[in-house]
Scaffold this motif. Structure first.
Motif, PDB file in Angstrom:
ATOM      1  N   ILE A 110     -16.284   3.997 -25.913  1.00 19.65           N
ATOM      2  CA  ILE A 110     -16.926   4.764 -26.833  1.00 19.65           C
ATOM      3  C   ILE A 110     -18.335   4.036 -26.952  1.00 19.65           C
ATOM      4  N   LYS A 111     -19.469   4.724 -26.777  1.00 16.51           N
ATOM      5  CA  LYS A 111     -20.936   4.128 -26.592  1.00 16.51           C
ATOM      6  C   LYS A 111     -21.291   3.957 -27.920  1.00 16.51           C
ATOM      7  N   GLU A 112     -20.964   4.808 -29.088  1.00 21.64           N
ATOM      8  CA  GLU A 112     -21.457   4.266 -30.484  1.00 21.64           C
ATOM      9  C   GLU A 112     -20.595   3.042 -31.087  1.00 21.64           C
ATOM     10  N   THR A 113     -21.224   2.451 -32.059  1.00 21.79           N
ATOM     11  CA  THR A 113     -20.543   1.656 -32.898  1.00 21.79           C
ATOM     12  C   THR A 113     -19.862   2.413 -33.739  1.00 21.79           C
ATOM     13  N   ILE A 114     -18.561   2.320 -34.267  1.00 24.81           N
ATOM     14  CA  ILE A 114     -17.693   2.688 -35.163  1.00 24.81           C
ATOM     15  C   ILE A 114     -17.677   1.965 -36.242  1.00 24.81           C
ATOM     16  N   VAL A 115     -18.037   2.438 -37.560  1.00 23.95           N
ATOM     17  CA  VAL A 115     -17.948   1.866 -38.666  1.00 23.95           C
ATOM     18  C   VAL A 115     -16.722   1.917 -39.309  1.00 23.95           C
ATOM     19  N   VAL A 116     -15.857   0.768 -39.820  1.00 26.35           N
ATOM     20  CA  VAL A 116     -14.842   0.889 -40.487  1.00 26.35           C
ATOM     21  C   VAL A 116     -14.761   0.082 -41.518  1.00 26.35           C
ATOM     22  N   GLU A 117     -13.741   0.148 -42.313  1.00 24.09           N
ATOM     23  CA  GLU A 117     -13.439  -0.712 -43.698  1.00 24.09           C
ATOM     24  C   GLU A 117     -13.200  -2.008 -43.349  1.00 24.09           C
ATOM     25  N   GLY A 118     -11.889  -2.293 -42.654  1.00 21.47           N
ATOM     26  CA  GLY A 118     -11.682  -3.421 -42.184  1.00 21.47           C
ATOM     27  C   GLY A 118     -10.874  -3.838 -41.123  1.00 21.47           C
ATOM     28  N   ARG A 119     -10.416  -5.141 -41.230  1.00 17.67           N
ATOM     29  CA  ARG A 119      -9.988  -5.818 -39.861  1.00 17.67           C
ATOM     30  C   ARG A 119      -8.856  -5.160 -39.326  1.00 17.67           C
ATOM     31  N   ASP A 120      -7.870  -4.426 -39.912  1.00 17.17           N
ATOM     32  CA  ASP A 120      -6.766  -3.837 -39.466  1.00 17.17           C
ATOM     33  C   ASP A 120      -7.321  -2.311 -39.034  1.00 17.17           C
ATOM     34  N   ASP A 121      -8.352  -1.865 -39.493  1.00 15.96           N
ATOM     35  CA  ASP A 121      -8.814  -0.519 -39.110  1.00 15.96           C
ATOM     36  C   ASP A 121      -9.573  -0.676 -37.530  1.00 15.96           C
ATOM     37  N   THR A 122     -10.070  -1.842 -37.570  1.00 14.36           N
ATOM     38  CA  THR A 122     -10.674  -2.361 -36.149  1.00 14.36           C
ATOM     39  C   THR A 122      -9.451  -2.541 -35.009  1.00 14.36           C
ATOM     40  N   GLU A 125     -11.988   1.562 -26.177  1.00 13.39           N
ATOM     41  CA  GLU A 125     -12.826   0.415 -26.117  1.00 13.39           C
ATOM     42  C   GLU A 125     -14.060   0.711 -26.737  1.00 13.39           C
ATOM     43  N   CYS A 126     -14.457  -0.161 -27.764  1.00 13.73           N
ATOM     44  CA  CYS A 126     -15.536   0.238 -28.527  1.00 13.73           C
ATOM     45  C   CYS A 126     -15.990  -1.016 -29.508  1.00 13.73           C
ATOM     46  N   LEU A 127     -17.150  -1.065 -30.101  1.00 12.13           N
ATOM     47  CA  LEU A 127     -17.729  -2.079 -30.945  1.00 12.13           C
ATOM     48  C   LEU A 127     -17.558  -1.437 -32.179  1.00 12.13           C
ATOM     49  N   THR A 128     -16.934  -2.368 -33.203  1.00 14.25           N
ATOM     50  CA  THR A 128     -16.771  -1.850 -34.543  1.00 14.25           C
ATOM     51  C   THR A 128     -17.728  -2.623 -35.433  1.00 14.25           C
ATOM     52  N   VAL A 129     -18.132  -2.285 -36.743  1.00 11.92           N
ATOM     53  CA  VAL A 129     -18.571  -3.104 -37.925  1.00 11.92           C
ATOM     54  C   VAL A 129     -17.668  -2.768 -38.827  1.00 11.92           C
ATOM     55  N   GLU A 130     -17.255  -3.802 -39.683  1.00  9.50           N
ATOM     56  CA  GLU A 130     -16.355  -3.672 -40.771  1.00  9.50           C
ATOM     57  C   GLU A 130     -17.258  -3.830 -41.887  1.00  9.50           C
ATOM     58  N   THR A 131     -16.996  -2.692 -43.009  1.00  8.13           N
ATOM     59  CA  THR A 131     -17.697  -2.810 -44.073  1.00  8.13           C
ATOM     60  C   THR A 131     -17.234  -4.085 -45.364  1.00  8.13           C
ATOM     61  N   HIS A 132     -15.877  -4.050 -45.144  1.00  6.31           N
ATOM     62  CA  HIS A 132     -15.052  -5.018 -45.903  1.00  6.31           C
ATOM     63  C   HIS A 132     -14.758  -4.419 -47.295  1.00  6.31           C
ATOM     64  N   GLY A 133     -14.705  -2.977 -47.447  1.00  8.20           N
ATOM     65  CA  GLY A 133     -14.583  -2.620 -48.609  1.00  8.20           C
ATOM     66  C   GLY A 133     -15.958  -1.917 -49.067  1.00  8.20           C
ATOM     67  N   TYR A 134     -16.057  -1.600 -50.501  1.00  5.02           N
ATOM     68  CA  TYR A 134     -17.284  -0.857 -51.148  1.00  5.02           C
ATOM     69  C   TYR A 134     -18.388  -1.965 -51.287  1.00  5.02           C
ATOM     70  N   GLY A 135     -18.281  -3.204 -51.543  1.00  2.00           N
ATOM     71  CA  GLY A 135     -19.435  -4.155 -51.771  1.00  2.00           C
ATOM     72  C   GLY A 135     -19.927  -4.733 -50.476  1.00  2.00           C
ATOM     73  N   ILE A 136     -20.527  -3.618 -49.814  1.00  2.00           N
ATOM     74  CA  ILE A 136     -21.118  -4.189 -48.417  1.00  2.00           C
ATOM     75  C   ILE A 136     -22.180  -5.051 -48.635  1.00  2.00           C
ATOM     76  N   ARG A 137     -21.801  -6.076 -47.820  1.00  2.00           N
ATOM     77  CA  ARG A 137     -23.077  -7.240 -47.917  1.00  2.00           C
ATOM     78  C   ARG A 137     -24.341  -6.909 -47.232  1.00  2.00           C
ATOM     79  N   PRO A 138     -25.519  -7.712 -47.759  1.00  2.00           N
ATOM     80  CA  PRO A 138     -26.798  -7.323 -47.157  1.00  2.00           C
ATOM     81  C   PRO A 138     -26.520  -7.361 -45.507  1.00  2.00           C
ATOM     82  N   GLN A 139     -25.938  -8.660 -44.936  1.00  2.00           N
ATOM     83  CA  GLN A 139     -25.928  -8.932 -43.604  1.00  2.00           C
ATOM     84  C   GLN A 139     -25.025  -7.542 -42.831  1.00  2.00           C
ATOM     85  N   THR A 140     -24.229  -7.079 -43.373  1.00  2.00           N
ATOM     86  CA  THR A 140     -23.450  -5.885 -42.726  1.00  2.00           C
ATOM     87  C   THR A 140     -24.495  -4.855 -42.627  1.00  2.00           C
TER      88      THR A 140
END
Length: 181
Positions: free
Chosen positions: A3-15, A23-38
Motif C-alpha cells: 500500500i502506498k498510503e500511510t495507514i493510521v491505526v490506534e495501536g501496536r496490535d493494530d499495526t 505491506e505498508c507504513l503505519t502511524v499509531e495514535t496510541h488512543g485518543y490523546g494524540i501527542r504533538p509528535q504523532t
C-alpha cells in the motif's frame, strides 16, 4: 500487496494485524490523546504519501477518526464491520482476519505499488543508522531533520521509502546533522 498510503491505526496490535495482511507504513495514535509528535507524523504522511484512517469500529475509534478527519479532510477512510473485528467481546482491528483487512483497504481505494524500496537495511547499516551503539541517537537527529520522527531501524527505513526520501537526501541530511554536532 503493498500500500502506498500511510495507514493510521490506534495501536501496536493494530499495526501487527495490518502488516500481517499488507505491506505498508503505519502511524499509531496510541488512543485518543494524540501527542504533538504523532500529529506531526500524520501531517507529514498526509502531505507526502496520503493517509488512510483505519480505526477500531467502536466509540473510541470513531472519536479518533473524527479528530483526524477534522485536521485532514481528504484522508481516505477504511472501515471494518464490528462482527469482523470482534474476538471474545473485544472489538478492534487487531482481531480481524487478514482477508477482512485487505477488503477494507481495497474499499478505501488504496493505491498499490509493485516497485522495490530505494533505501535498504544495508544502506541503514552503511550510514550508521542501525547496528551501532549510537544508531538510535543518529536516527533521532536525522528523523528530526527530515520530519519523520523517532523510530526503530526497520520502521525508520520504511518511513524513508514511504515518504519518498532519496538516498541523496538522507546523505545530505546526515552530513548536515554531523556538522551541527
Amino acid at each position: 500487496m503493498k500500500i502506498k498510503e500511510t495507514i493510521v491505526v490506534e495501536g501496536r496490535d493494530d499495526t501487527t494485524a495490518v502488516r500481517a495482511a499488507v505491506e505498508c507504513l503505519t502511524v499509531e495514535t496510541h488512543g485518543y490523546g494524540i501527542r504533538p509528535q504523532t500529529w506531526e507524523l500524520i501531517r507529514k504522511a498526509y502531505e507526502t504519501t496520503g493517509i488512510i484512517v483505519f480505526t477500531d469500529p467502536d466509540h473510541a475509534g470513531e472519536q479518533i477518526r473524527k479528530r483526524i478527519t477534522e485536521r485532514f479532510p481528504d484522508a481516505k477512510q477504511a472501515f471494518l464491520d464490528r462482527g469482523l473485528a470482534e474476538k471474545n467481546g473485544d472489538i478492534g482491528i487487531e482481531n480481524a482476519a487478514p482477508e477482512s483487512i485487505i477488503e477494507a483497504l481495497k474499499k478505501a481505494r488504496c493505491r498499490q505499488e509493485n516497485s522495490r524500496a530505494e533505501i535498504t537495511m544495508s544502506d541503514m547499516v552503511r550510514w550508521g543508522l542501525c547496528g551501532r551503539d549510537d544508531s538510535g541517537k543518529k536516527r533521532d537527529a536525522l528523523g528530526a531533520q527530515l520530519g519523520i520522527g523517532h523510530a526503530n531501524s526497520k520502521t525508520f527505513c520504511r518511513r524513508l521509502n514511504a515518504f519518498g526520501i532519496t538516498a541523496e537526501e538522507v546523505e545530505a541530511a546526515i552530513a548536515e546533522t554531523e556538522d551541527t554536532d
